[in-house]
Enzyme design. Structure first.
Site, PDB file in Angstrom:
ATOM      1  CB  THR A  56      -0.920   0.026   1.238  1.00  6.97           C
ATOM      2  OG1 THR A  56      -0.121   0.102   2.412  1.00  6.97           O
ATOM      3  CG2 THR A  56      -1.805  -1.205   1.295  1.00  6.97           C
ATOM      4  CG  ASP A  57      -1.206   4.855  -1.256  1.00  2.69           C
ATOM      5  OD1 ASP A  57      -1.814   4.635  -0.178  1.00  2.69           O
ATOM      6  OD2 ASP A  57      -1.780   5.295  -2.262  1.00  2.69           O
ATOM      7  N   GLY A  58       0.941   5.542   1.325  1.00  2.00           N
ATOM      8  CA  GLY A  58       0.822   6.206   2.619  1.00  2.00           C
ATOM      9  C   GLY A  58      -0.596   6.312   3.155  1.00  2.00           C
TER      10      GLY A  58
ATOM     11  CB  VAL B 254      -4.924   3.177  -1.414  1.00  2.00           C
ATOM     12  CG1 VAL B 254      -5.468   2.716  -2.750  1.00  2.00           C
ATOM     13  CG2 VAL B 254      -5.979   3.973  -0.643  1.00  2.00           C
TER      14      VAL B 254
END
Length: 135
Positions: free
Chosen positions: A15-17, A20
């Protein structure tokens, strides 16, 4: 045509920050889906490669509908949609519960270690009615 489903849990590093799933990870999910499908039919990618059979991505695409999030339990439905003497096509659907998150399509080419096209192994030709691999 052959179909298969399996589940996986979204890991933090995918995931990103904002938690997601990064869009590129769907292609890894699709690869994992192909490996798991082959295992379900009693075969291993490692055995194919040992025999000099390489399945390489010719084309791949993904259409994103909703984001998958860290900790989500995803269900990936994979189906073989077309097979020729040297190519294999798959469709993928990624679900969270019954919610469709993404859809993908890939075409794999069968080559030898020198990069030359070769005939698709018989194990990929399944009995259309039963979904069982050809004997």
């Amino acid at each position: 045509m052959a179909e298969h489903e399996f589940e996986l849990e979204v890991r933090y590093y995918e995931t990103d920050g904002q938690g997601v799933v990064h869009h590129a990870n769907y292609f890894q999910y699709f690869e994992l889906a192909r490996v798991e499908m082959l295992k379900a039919y009693g075969h291993e990618y490692a055995d194919l490669e040992r025999d000099g059979i390489l399945l390489v991505v010719h084309s791949i695409s993904c259409r994103y509908h909703r984001p998958a999030l860290f900790g989500d339990r995803l269900r990936i439905h994979t189906s073989v949609t077309n097979i020729t003497m040297a190519r294999l096509e798959h469709d993928y659907k990624v679900f969270r519960g019954n919610e469709l998150l993404a859809e993908g399509v890939s075409t794999l080419a069968c080559i030898d270690r020198n990069g030359n096209m070769r005939r698709m192994p018989e194990i990929f030709f399944v009995d259309v009615e039963s979904g069982d691999p050809a004997s």
